[in-house]
Design a protein around this motif. Structure first.
Motif, PDB file in Angstrom:
ATOM      1  N   PHE A  14       0.830  -1.208   0.000  1.00  0.00           N
ATOM      2  CA  PHE A  14       0.000   0.000   0.000  1.00  0.00           C
ATOM      3  C   PHE A  14       0.870   1.266   0.000  1.00  0.00           C
ATOM      4  O   PHE A  14       0.627   2.195  -0.775  1.00  0.00           O
ATOM      5  CB  PHE A  14      -0.930  -0.023   1.218  1.00  0.00           C
ATOM      6  CG  PHE A  14      -1.712   1.231   1.424  1.00  0.00           C
ATOM      7  CD1 PHE A  14      -2.740   1.577   0.568  1.00  0.00           C
ATOM      8  CD2 PHE A  14      -1.430   2.072   2.492  1.00  0.00           C
ATOM      9  CE1 PHE A  14      -3.475   2.741   0.758  1.00  0.00           C
ATOM     10  CE2 PHE A  14      -2.159   3.230   2.704  1.00  0.00           C
ATOM     11  CZ  PHE A  14      -3.179   3.564   1.831  1.00  0.00           C
ATOM     12  N   VAL A  15       1.911   1.269   0.847  1.00  0.00           N
ATOM     13  CA  VAL A  15       2.780   2.451   0.917  1.00  0.00           C
ATOM     14  C   VAL A  15       3.503   2.651  -0.415  1.00  0.00           C
ATOM     15  O   VAL A  15       3.559   3.767  -0.944  1.00  0.00           O
ATOM     16  CB  VAL A  15       3.788   2.308   2.081  1.00  0.00           C
ATOM     17  CG1 VAL A  15       4.813   3.428   2.035  1.00  0.00           C
ATOM     18  CG2 VAL A  15       3.064   2.320   3.417  1.00  0.00           C
TER      19      VAL A  15
ATOM     20  N   VAL B 221       0.939   4.091  -2.897  1.00  0.00           N
ATOM     21  CA  VAL B 221       0.577   5.497  -2.689  1.00  0.00           C
ATOM     22  C   VAL B 221       1.708   6.403  -3.175  1.00  0.00           C
ATOM     23  O   VAL B 221       1.466   7.426  -3.817  1.00  0.00           O
ATOM     24  CB  VAL B 221       0.251   5.766  -1.204  1.00  0.00           C
ATOM     25  CG1 VAL B 221       0.088   7.257  -0.951  1.00  0.00           C
ATOM     26  CG2 VAL B 221      -1.026   5.043  -0.803  1.00  0.00           C
ATOM     27  N   VAL B 222       2.951   6.010  -2.875  1.00  0.00           N
ATOM     28  CA  VAL B 222       4.082   6.835  -3.307  1.00  0.00           C
ATOM     29  C   VAL B 222       4.148   6.892  -4.829  1.00  0.00           C
ATOM     30  O   VAL B 222       4.361   7.949  -5.415  1.00  0.00           O
ATOM     31  CB  VAL B 222       5.406   6.300  -2.713  1.00  0.00           C
ATOM     32  CG1 VAL B 222       6.604   6.977  -3.371  1.00  0.00           C
ATOM     33  CG2 VAL B 222       5.435   6.532  -1.210  1.00  0.00           C
ATOM     34  N   SER B 223       3.920   5.749  -5.491  1.00  0.00           N
ATOM     35  CA  SER B 223       4.106   5.730  -6.942  1.00  0.00           C
ATOM     36  C   SER B 223       2.928   6.346  -7.703  1.00  0.00           C
ATOM     37  O   SER B 223       3.113   6.832  -8.810  1.00  0.00           O
ATOM     38  CB  SER B 223       4.358   4.297  -7.427  1.00  0.00           C
ATOM     39  OG  SER B 223       3.230   3.508  -7.175  1.00  0.00           O
ATOM     40  N   ILE B 224       1.719   6.356  -7.121  1.00  0.00           N
ATOM     41  CA  ILE B 224       0.593   6.927  -7.868  1.00  0.00           C
ATOM     42  C   ILE B 224       0.145   8.275  -7.305  1.00  0.00           C
ATOM     43  O   ILE B 224      -0.884   8.805  -7.714  1.00  0.00           O
ATOM     44  CB  ILE B 224      -0.624   5.970  -7.904  1.00  0.00           C
ATOM     45  CG1 ILE B 224      -1.112   5.679  -6.493  1.00  0.00           C
ATOM     46  CG2 ILE B 224      -0.330   4.721  -8.686  1.00  0.00           C
ATOM     47  CD1 ILE B 224      -2.453   4.998  -6.455  1.00  0.00           C
ATOM     48  N   ARG B 225       0.916   8.810  -6.376  1.00  0.00           N
ATOM     49  CA  ARG B 225       0.523  10.093  -5.803  1.00  0.00           C
ATOM     50  C   ARG B 225       0.429  11.158  -6.911  1.00  0.00           C
ATOM     51  O   ARG B 225       1.241  11.205  -7.825  1.00  0.00           O
ATOM     52  CB  ARG B 225       1.501  10.549  -4.724  1.00  0.00           C
ATOM     53  CG  ARG B 225       2.890  10.856  -5.239  1.00  0.00           C
ATOM     54  CD  ARG B 225       3.836  11.128  -4.109  1.00  0.00           C
ATOM     55  NE  ARG B 225       3.553  12.380  -3.425  1.00  0.00           N
ATOM     56  CZ  ARG B 225       3.925  13.569  -3.850  1.00  0.00           C
ATOM     57  NH1 ARG B 225       4.599  13.676  -4.976  1.00  0.00           N
ATOM     58  NH2 ARG B 225       3.640  14.654  -3.155  1.00  0.00           N
TER      59      ARG B 225
END
Lengths: 131, 196
Positions: free
Chosen positions: A47-48, A51-55
């Motif tokens: 999940f982390v 989130v970082v890659s699709i922020r």
């Protein structure tokens, strides 16, 4: 009046204790909390990373990402495992700190209904985007 | 007991939480609960994000704009700290469940290690997130395709979106200036590593 344990004279004390606490659940809650905790470890790491890659992604980019079967499946697993873990955890907190009996019951039932509704909303949203 | 209290209010109380000297072990224990409760707020943000994406583009952009606002960023930062602490200390708890780390010195060592991992994982995550957003263009504030394209002029023609698929100008014309992600017009991040 005949009590339940009157018929259990052949059982050892251990057998009586095993799985038959006052709530008739034994270590069920404890075990489920651990199982979801173990499942949460890889799911949260995924999940982390996600989130970082699709922020900052646009709506089109985000839905395209979530429509990938692997991402959709992991997202649903994440929702189920973390929300279940949250229900079990908040149950313990409520039981420990809230001493008013009726308020405790309201909180326990409310928490379960709330997380169930939230999980349904999340899973439906994932499926709507992915399918 | 209430009878005794009314007779003499100065009589000694049994020890409770506040009379103990704060210790690493007890502080980490209560912090595990506190972060667990805080993570419930995080689940609300996940739900908002997913449901908004399912409703449509406007709702999704609303959720994204909040996430990118100062308050949203602060909340996500707090969320990440709580998440990494709860994750690290949760693993410490699982070791206890297996019968390890019961010696006081080991419980302390693992406690310090949990704090170290929390800082490390939070740092790595935010470093990764910000290094990706380097040279980010605040395109979502652009009011027209023209002003968006004008902004794109300050970037090289080969600059692509964060997936390395479309150029800045392509994003401006295809998606409309207001739906552009704020990292849309950055260079292809090195960390993706699959281009050239």
């Amino acid at each position: 009046m005949k009590l339940k344990w009157d018929n259990e004279g052949m059982k050892s004390p251990l057998a009586r204790a095993r799985g038959l606490g006052s709530a008739h659940e034994g270590a069920d809650h404890w075990m489920k909390q651990r199982i979801t905790a173990i499942a949460n470890i890889p799911l949260v790491i995924w999940f982390v990373f996600s989130v970082v890659s699709i922020r900052g992604a646009s709506h089109a980019e985000f839905t395209e990402w979530l429509a990938h079967p692997v991402n959709a499946i992991l997202a649903i697993l994440l929702i189920i495992s973390t929300f279940y873990h949250a229900v079990l955890g908040s149950q313990v907190v409520v039981e420990d700190y809230i001493h008013s009996e009726w308020f405790k019951v309201v909180k326990l039932i409310g928490t379960k209904l709330f997380f169930f509704a939230l999980a349904v909303a999340c899973i439906f949203s994932i499926l709507k985007i992915a399918l | 007991m209430s009878q005794g209290a009314s007779e003499n209010k100065e009589r000694p109380l049994s020890p409770h939480l506040l009379v103990y000297k704060p210790q690493l072990t007890s502080m980490l224990s209560i912090l595990h609960r506190a972060t667990g409760v805080a993570l419930i707020v995080g689940t609300l943000m996940v739900a908002w994000w997913l449901v908004a994406a399912a409703i449509g583009e406007d709702a999704y952009n609303g959720a994204r704009d909040f996430a990118n606002s100062p308050l949203g960023t602060l909340m996500i930062f707090g969320w990440s700290v709580a998440l990494f602490y709860h994750l690290s200390n949760g693993i410490r708890h699982l070791f206890w469940d297996l019968g390890y780390l019961f010696k006081i010195e080991n419980a302390y060592k693992a406690g310090y290690f949990v704090l170290f991992m929390t800082v490390l994982l939070t740092g790595i995550t935010w470093f990764a997130a910000f290094s990706q957003a380097e040279d980010a263009v605040p395109v979502s504030t652009q009011e027209s395709v023209e002003s968006c394209e004008k902004l794109c002029a300050s970037y090289s023609d080969t600059a692509k979106d964060f997936r390395g698929e479309r150029t800045c100008v392509e994003l401006c014309t295809e998606e409309g200036p207001c739906s552009l992600p704020h990292v849309a017009c950055t260079e292809v991040p090195e960390m993706k590593g699959d281009k050239e």
